[in-house]
Design a protein around this motif. Structure first.
Motif, PDB file in Angstrom:
ATOM      1  N   THR A  29      16.653  12.180 -10.398  1.00 30.48           N
ATOM      2  CA  THR A  29      16.181  11.297  -9.332  1.00 30.48           C
ATOM      3  C   THR A  29      16.032  12.135  -8.066  1.00 30.48           C
ATOM      4  O   THR A  29      16.990  12.757  -7.611  1.00 30.48           O
ATOM      5  CB  THR A  29      17.161  10.138  -9.096  1.00 30.48           C
ATOM      6  N   HIS A  30      14.827  12.141  -7.511  1.00 36.29           N
ATOM      7  CA  HIS A  30      14.524  13.014  -6.383  1.00 36.29           C
ATOM      8  C   HIS A  30      14.033  12.171  -5.194  1.00 36.29           C
ATOM      9  O   HIS A  30      13.150  11.324  -5.355  1.00 36.29           O
ATOM     10  CB  HIS A  30      13.443  14.024  -6.772  1.00 36.29           C
ATOM     11  N   LYS A  31      14.590  12.435  -4.035  1.00 34.92           N
ATOM     12  CA  LYS A  31      14.125  11.793  -2.809  1.00 34.92           C
ATOM     13  C   LYS A  31      13.074  12.706  -2.176  1.00 34.92           C
ATOM     14  O   LYS A  31      13.323  13.875  -1.903  1.00 34.92           O
ATOM     15  CB  LYS A  31      15.290  11.580  -1.850  1.00 34.92           C
ATOM     16  N   LEU A  32      11.893  12.156  -1.950  1.00 28.68           N
ATOM     17  CA  LEU A  32      10.762  12.959  -1.507  1.00 28.68           C
ATOM     18  C   LEU A  32      10.745  13.095   0.008  1.00 28.68           C
ATOM     19  O   LEU A  32      10.465  12.143   0.744  1.00 28.68           O
ATOM     20  CB  LEU A  32       9.455  12.326  -2.005  1.00 28.68           C
ATOM     21  N   THR A  33      11.075  14.286   0.457  1.00 26.36           N
ATOM     22  CA  THR A  33      11.054  14.612   1.883  1.00 26.36           C
ATOM     23  C   THR A  33      10.442  16.001   2.031  1.00 26.36           C
ATOM     24  O   THR A  33      10.110  16.661   1.044  1.00 26.36           O
ATOM     25  CB  THR A  33      12.479  14.602   2.475  1.00 26.36           C
ATOM     26  N   THR A  34      10.340  16.434   3.271  1.00 29.49           N
ATOM     27  CA  THR A  34       9.815  17.786   3.497  1.00 29.49           C
ATOM     28  C   THR A  34      10.748  18.849   2.915  1.00 29.49           C
ATOM     29  O   THR A  34      10.311  19.967   2.605  1.00 29.49           O
ATOM     30  CB  THR A  34       9.626  18.041   5.002  1.00 29.49           C
ATOM     31  N   ASN A  35      12.018  18.509   2.735  1.00 34.58           N
ATOM     32  CA  ASN A  35      12.963  19.471   2.152  1.00 34.58           C
ATOM     33  C   ASN A  35      12.784  19.598   0.647  1.00 34.58           C
ATOM     34  O   ASN A  35      12.975  20.679   0.084  1.00 34.58           O
ATOM     35  CB  ASN A  35      14.404  19.048   2.458  1.00 34.58           C
ATOM     36  N   THR A  36      12.445  18.508  -0.018  1.00 34.80           N
ATOM     37  CA  THR A  36      12.298  18.539  -1.471  1.00 34.80           C
ATOM     38  C   THR A  36      10.866  18.820  -1.904  1.00 34.80           C
ATOM     39  O   THR A  36      10.603  19.009  -3.090  1.00 34.80           O
ATOM     40  CB  THR A  36      12.752  17.202  -2.085  1.00 34.80           C
ATOM     41  N   LEU A  37       9.948  18.816  -0.949  1.00 34.01           N
ATOM     42  CA  LEU A  37       8.539  19.119  -1.236  1.00 34.01           C
ATOM     43  C   LEU A  37       8.087  20.324  -0.416  1.00 34.01           C
ATOM     44  O   LEU A  37       7.159  20.237   0.385  1.00 34.01           O
ATOM     45  CB  LEU A  37       7.662  17.902  -0.908  1.00 34.01           C
ATOM     46  N   PHE A  53      -3.352   3.887  -2.381  1.00 35.29           N
ATOM     47  CA  PHE A  53      -1.921   3.895  -2.126  1.00 35.29           C
ATOM     48  C   PHE A  53      -1.523   5.209  -1.470  1.00 35.29           C
ATOM     49  O   PHE A  53      -2.185   6.232  -1.642  1.00 35.29           O
ATOM     50  CB  PHE A  53      -1.125   3.732  -3.432  1.00 35.29           C
ATOM     51  N   GLU A  54      -0.418   5.172  -0.751  1.00 32.14           N
ATOM     52  CA  GLU A  54       0.196   6.368  -0.197  1.00 32.14           C
ATOM     53  C   GLU A  54       1.673   6.365  -0.538  1.00 32.14           C
ATOM     54  O   GLU A  54       2.285   5.306  -0.748  1.00 32.14           O
ATOM     55  CB  GLU A  54       0.001   6.423   1.322  1.00 32.14           C
ATOM     56  N   ILE A  55       2.241   7.575  -0.600  1.00 33.84           N
ATOM     57  CA  ILE A  55       3.647   7.707  -0.945  1.00 33.84           C
ATOM     58  C   ILE A  55       4.475   7.649   0.331  1.00 33.84           C
ATOM     59  O   ILE A  55       4.228   8.394   1.282  1.00 33.84           O
ATOM     60  CB  ILE A  55       3.899   9.033  -1.688  1.00 33.84           C
ATOM     61  N   GLN A  56       5.438   6.771   0.331  1.00 33.37           N
ATOM     62  CA  GLN A  56       6.322   6.624   1.491  1.00 33.37           C
ATOM     63  C   GLN A  56       7.222   7.851   1.615  1.00 33.37           C
ATOM     64  O   GLN A  56       7.755   8.353   0.624  1.00 33.37           O
ATOM     65  CB  GLN A  56       7.176   5.364   1.333  1.00 33.37           C
ATOM     66  N   ASN A  69      11.533   9.271 -10.016  1.00 28.33           N
ATOM     67  CA  ASN A  69      12.386   9.247 -11.209  1.00 28.33           C
ATOM     68  C   ASN A  69      11.700  10.015 -12.343  1.00 28.33           C
ATOM     69  O   ASN A  69      10.626   9.628 -12.807  1.00 28.33           O
ATOM     70  CB  ASN A  69      12.644   7.805 -11.667  1.00 28.33           C
ATOM     71  N   VAL A  70      12.316  11.100 -12.749  1.00 25.25           N
ATOM     72  CA  VAL A  70      11.795  11.883 -13.879  1.00 25.25           C
ATOM     73  C   VAL A  70      12.821  11.791 -15.000  1.00 25.25           C
ATOM     74  O   VAL A  70      13.955  12.257 -14.867  1.00 25.25           O
ATOM     75  CB  VAL A  70      11.569  13.359 -13.483  1.00 25.25           C
ATOM     76  N   ARG A  71      12.431  11.155 -16.074  1.00 24.64           N
ATOM     77  CA  ARG A  71      13.357  10.941 -17.191  1.00 24.64           C
ATOM     78  C   ARG A  71      13.521  12.222 -17.999  1.00 24.64           C
ATOM     79  O   ARG A  71      12.734  13.153 -17.897  1.00 24.64           O
ATOM     80  CB  ARG A  71      12.836   9.813 -18.077  1.00 24.64           C
ATOM     81  N   GLU A  72      14.586  12.229 -18.816  1.00 25.36           N
ATOM     82  CA  GLU A  72      14.772  13.322 -19.760  1.00 25.36           C
ATOM     83  C   GLU A  72      13.536  13.428 -20.640  1.00 25.36           C
ATOM     84  O   GLU A  72      12.928  12.437 -21.016  1.00 25.36           O
ATOM     85  CB  GLU A  72      16.006  13.091 -20.629  1.00 25.36           C
ATOM     86  N   SER A  73      13.148  14.631 -20.979  1.00 24.64           N
ATOM     87  CA  SER A  73      11.929  14.931 -21.749  1.00 24.64           C
ATOM     88  C   SER A  73      10.670  14.640 -20.947  1.00 24.64           C
ATOM     89  O   SER A  73       9.621  14.360 -21.515  1.00 24.64           O
ATOM     90  CB  SER A  73      11.897  14.163 -23.084  1.00 24.64           C
ATOM     91  N   GLN A  74      10.779  14.706 -19.593  1.00 22.56           N
ATOM     92  CA  GLN A  74       9.613  14.578 -18.723  1.00 22.56           C
ATOM     93  C   GLN A  74       9.662  15.647 -17.637  1.00 22.56           C
ATOM     94  O   GLN A  74      10.719  16.199 -17.327  1.00 22.56           O
ATOM     95  CB  GLN A  74       9.561  13.196 -18.046  1.00 22.56           C
ATOM     96  N   GLN A  99       0.808  -1.209   0.000  1.00 18.30           N
ATOM     97  CA  GLN A  99       0.000   0.000   0.000  1.00 18.30           C
ATOM     98  C   GLN A  99       0.849   1.271   0.000  1.00 18.30           C
ATOM     99  O   GLN A  99       0.318   2.357  -0.131  1.00 18.30           O
ATOM    100  CB  GLN A  99      -0.932   0.028   1.226  1.00 18.30           C
ATOM    101  N   PHE A 100       2.149   1.104   0.137  1.00 19.96           N
ATOM    102  CA  PHE A 100       3.045   2.251   0.179  1.00 19.96           C
ATOM    103  C   PHE A 100       3.923   2.257  -1.076  1.00 19.96           C
ATOM    104  O   PHE A 100       4.456   1.220  -1.462  1.00 19.96           O
ATOM    105  CB  PHE A 100       3.912   2.223   1.439  1.00 19.96           C
ATOM    106  N   ILE A 101       4.058   3.418  -1.656  1.00 14.66           N
ATOM    107  CA  ILE A 101       4.814   3.540  -2.907  1.00 14.66           C
ATOM    108  C   ILE A 101       6.220   4.020  -2.577  1.00 14.66           C
ATOM    109  O   ILE A 101       6.408   5.067  -1.951  1.00 14.66           O
ATOM    110  CB  ILE A 101       4.118   4.521  -3.863  1.00 14.66           C
ATOM    111  N   ASP A 102       7.199   3.287  -3.065  1.00  7.94           N
ATOM    112  CA  ASP A 102       8.597   3.650  -2.833  1.00  7.94           C
ATOM    113  C   ASP A 102       9.220   4.345  -4.049  1.00  7.94           C
ATOM    114  O   ASP A 102      10.168   5.110  -3.896  1.00  7.94           O
ATOM    115  CB  ASP A 102       9.433   2.405  -2.493  1.00  7.94           C
ATOM    116  N   VAL A 103       8.698   4.040  -5.231  1.00 12.68           N
ATOM    117  CA  VAL A 103       9.254   4.607  -6.469  1.00 12.68           C
ATOM    118  C   VAL A 103       8.111   5.095  -7.347  1.00 12.68           C
ATOM    119  O   VAL A 103       7.147   4.370  -7.603  1.00 12.68           O
ATOM    120  CB  VAL A 103      10.096   3.571  -7.235  1.00 12.68           C
TER     121      VAL A 103
END
Length: 348
Positions: A66-74, A34-37, A43-48, A10-14
């Motif tokens: 490639t971005h790690k989702l935390t309170t600092n990056t969001l 689902f919820e985001i962990q 992962n955001v590819r080139e041209s995205q 139920q938790f999304i890692d990627v």
């Protein structure tokens, strides 16, 4: 399946988009149940590009990488959810991916003629066809103005909207242009340049970047093309200069004027076609051959006398010729050549 395995799923890692189907411009990551962990990888590819939306409000946007989702990056999402810096629980958010690849070789055309104002013809209807290319340039605007919350938004759907924008912009751009249609038709690159600047701004309002725009062909409706061919034919026969016509109205009047350029009197005879009256016609007849009106002979018993002098009509013809020039019905070259002819007769 164990309870632990079920909970872990139920938790999304990627989060990532593989773009399995061509022609998709926007895709919503499946988030139901689902919820985001916290600390998950985006992962955001080139041209995205990726866009986070919380309860209908746009939050953070991510470019390639490639971005790690935390309170600092969001930071924006953190503010919307009132998280503190120590928050580390899974969270719910809608994530949209956008393809920013250039969509090349897209065809455009005018199914129905568009009406524009023209310097030579006043109002005309034009058909045109060509190619253009574009891309999603601003995901925020594109999401807000066009794609919205749909699960998938395709290239065909956006082009239905772009087509209307393109037609309206073209009509406005060409209608306000000072470049004559004949010049643009002869130089399609000029026509494309005239439209591209306005079209670029129109697309940008919707988050779409115009990459290329060209005109492959441009044409008039059949009935207007026939009238244009007639106008060109008149010019080729030595008639009035098309640059001096001042529009189709004068051209249509001029087609009823008998062309006298090949006669001895030159274009001075053109006044008869305008209904200048019998006086001008009489003056023309006299000027063509000196005096074509027979004189009554004197009585046999009286000595021959010279005909009584009468006002030379050549001056009158010169004045009327100048009037035709001032009205734009003859060119400067026609005026000069006919004036020279008349003056030669006057002083000859």
């Amino acid at each position: 399946m164990s309870l632990g395995s079920f909970i872990r799923k139920q938790f999304i890692d990627v989060l990532q988009w593989n773009e399995e189907n061509d022609g998709v411009l926007a895709w919503r990551f499946p988030m139901q149940d689902f919820e985001i962990q916290n600390g998950a990888i985006l992962n955001v590819r080139e041209s995205q590009m990726a866009l986070f939306v919380n309860e209908g409000k746009i939050a953070d946007v991510f470019g390639p990488g490639t971005h790690k989702l935390t309170t600092n990056t969001l930071p924006l999402l953190t503010n919307l959810k009132n998280w503190d810096k120590f928050f580390d629980s899974p969270f719910k958010s809608d994530v949209y991916f956008f393809s920013t690849r250039v969509q090349t070789g897209r065809k455009w055309g005018t199914p129905q003629p568009i009406t524009i104002r023209d310097a030579d013809f006043d109002m005309i209807r034009v058909r045109a066809f060509g190619m253009y290319s574009y891309r999603v340039a601003d995901p925020r605007l594109f999401f807000t103005e066009i794609s919205g919350t749909r699960e998938v938004y395709t290239r065909d759907e956006v082009e239905d909207q772009l087509r209307g924008i393109l037609m309206a912009t073209m009509a406005s751009s060409l209608g306000s242009a000072k470049v004559a249609f004949l010049d643009m038709a002869a130089n399609q690159a000029l026509m494309a340049q005239q439209v591209k600047g306005d079209l670029y701004a129109a697309f940008a309002r919707y988050g779409v970047g115009l990459d290329e725009f060209n005109v492959a062909s441009v044409s008039l409706p059949e009935e207007l093309q026939a009238a244009l061919d007639e106008r060109i034919s008149a010019g080729m026969k030595g008639g009035l200069s098309s640059e001096k016509m001042g529009g189709f109205t004068q051209f249509q009047v001029a087609t009823s004027i008998p062309l006298a350029a090949q006669n001895e009197g030159g274009l001075a005879g053109i006044g008869a076609g305008l209904g200048a009256g019998a006086m001008l016609g009489h003056a023309m007849a006299q000027g063509m051959s000196g005096s074509m009106i027979p004189q009554v002979p004197p009585a046999p018993t009286a000595p021959l006398q010279a005909p009584a002098p009468e006002v030379d009509p050549i001056e009158e013809r010169l004045l009327k010729l100048k009037g035709l020039l001032d009205k734009g019905l003859i060119s400067q070259d026609d005026y000069n050549s006919t004036k020279t002819e008349l003056l030669r007769k006057l002083i000859g």
